[in-house]
Design an enzyme around this catalytic site. Sequence first.
Site, PDB file in Angstrom:
ATOM      1  N   LYS A  53     -59.574 -20.426-108.397  1.00 23.52           N
ATOM      2  CA  LYS A  53     -58.288 -21.013-108.009  1.00 23.52           C
ATOM      3  C   LYS A  53     -58.227 -22.491-108.334  1.00 23.52           C
ATOM      4  O   LYS A  53     -57.149 -23.005-108.640  1.00 23.52           O
ATOM      5  CB  LYS A  53     -58.014 -20.778-106.518  1.00 23.52           C
ATOM      6  CG  LYS A  53     -57.582 -19.350-106.223  1.00 23.52           C
ATOM      7  CD  LYS A  53     -56.839 -19.250-104.899  1.00 23.52           C
ATOM      8  CE  LYS A  53     -56.486 -17.804-104.584  1.00 23.52           C
ATOM      9  NZ  LYS A  53     -55.975 -17.634-103.225  1.00 23.52           N
ATOM     10  N   LYS A  69     -56.514  -4.540-113.838  1.00 24.36           N
ATOM     11  CA  LYS A  69     -55.930  -4.099-112.570  1.00 24.36           C
ATOM     12  C   LYS A  69     -54.449  -4.445-112.510  1.00 24.36           C
ATOM     13  O   LYS A  69     -54.032  -5.470-113.051  1.00 24.36           O
ATOM     14  CB  LYS A  69     -56.644  -4.816-111.410  1.00 24.36           C
ATOM     15  CG  LYS A  69     -57.386  -3.856-110.506  1.00 24.36           C
ATOM     16  CD  LYS A  69     -58.202  -4.577-109.449  1.00 24.36           C
ATOM     17  CE  LYS A  69     -57.367  -5.121-108.314  1.00 24.36           C
ATOM     18  NZ  LYS A  69     -58.193  -5.635-107.197  1.00 24.36           N
ATOM     19  N   LYS A 118     -49.251  -8.410-109.556  1.00 25.97           N
ATOM     20  CA  LYS A 118     -47.868  -8.882-109.529  1.00 25.97           C
ATOM     21  C   LYS A 118     -47.687 -10.139-110.355  1.00 25.97           C
ATOM     22  O   LYS A 118     -46.589 -10.462-110.783  1.00 25.97           O
ATOM     23  CB  LYS A 118     -47.444  -9.185-108.085  1.00 25.97           C
ATOM     24  CG  LYS A 118     -46.829  -8.017-107.359  1.00 25.97           C
ATOM     25  CD  LYS A 118     -45.680  -7.373-108.087  1.00 25.97           C
ATOM     26  CE  LYS A 118     -44.331  -7.941-107.662  1.00 25.97           C
ATOM     27  NZ  LYS A 118     -43.213  -7.160-108.233  1.00 25.97           N
TER      28      LYS A 118
END
Length: 331
Positions: free
Chosen positions: A114, A196, A199
């Site tokens: 991140k 995978k 969104k």
Amino acid sequence: MEQKKRILSLIQPTNTPHLGNYLGAMCNWVKMQEEFDCTYGIADLHSITVRQDPTKLRAQIKESYALLIAAGLDPEKSTLFVQGHNPNHSELAWILSCYTQFGELSRMTQFKDKSQKHPDNINAGLFTYPVLMAADILLYQADLVPVGVDQMQHLELARNIVQRFNGIYGDVFTMPEGYITKSTAKVMSLQDPTKKMSKSDENPNASVSILDDRDTIIRKFKRAVTDSETEVCAREGKDGIINLMSIYGAVAGKSFEDIEAEFKGKGYGDFKLAVGEAVADKLAPLQAEYKRLSEDKAYVEACMKSGAEKAYKISRKTLQKVQKKVGFVQL
Ligand code: TRP
């Protein structure tokens, strides 16, 4: 009567769940209600480690909460709450942060990922995120935590904190275990079946939101990437077809053999349509219930309120015990 084991999990409210979240997590949460004492929450505190638009976040928290109920979680039977409604989470997180090493947090792969993705906002919350997650788990003395592989390292850290804390002060926290269900369907992207479903994928056809309408769902399945063959079977190299087969199997309750037999001699077009229709059928009751809840805001708010009260009561006991152990003065 033997006490039921306590299961706890939280989800971030940053996106409408997709089919992978639904089949992989939400459906299992619903099933586990019978067997376990369940506590499920919306991790709004975690979500602001990445900058959020306030109006959108507020809507997403409400939506995520209503979707838990729409998916079949019973606010009477389980504890359904919003993390930020229970101040015990932040309070325990502070205390636990003093029992967590800088080095341990520096090794968290999600932090490293991140901070690479958001180099302009590597805030302290992003760094201490796993401590807050440990507080979520330990406050409720959870026995089991259903998590995906991406959260395993965080759970492992929570376990280390328990060991350290209990080692100093005695049995304060229950040692949580990861809970992995075998039946979980792993849902891959419809556009790249080696990845995978996510969104955040730039291609909107790669994922199916659980609130997509019927036509959209069917259209996305029609466009799913497969291969240049024609046979519906789970052979090596047929990732796209295997993904569609496991989605179809999960929503229609069919085995791979059933599916192969059903589509013998038929083309991919028929198969994709069948998968799209089966997914749309499966999601229809959830969507209808969600619509009903959207029109009954007072009910959803009342659930949130009583969920917050239940969560507060259970977790306050743990927090007070901790405060006493570390030597704070209680009034
Ligand atoms: N970090 C988890 C995620 O992003 C969400 C989460 C927060 C969580 N607190 C938790 C999961 C406690 C399990 C238990 O998916």
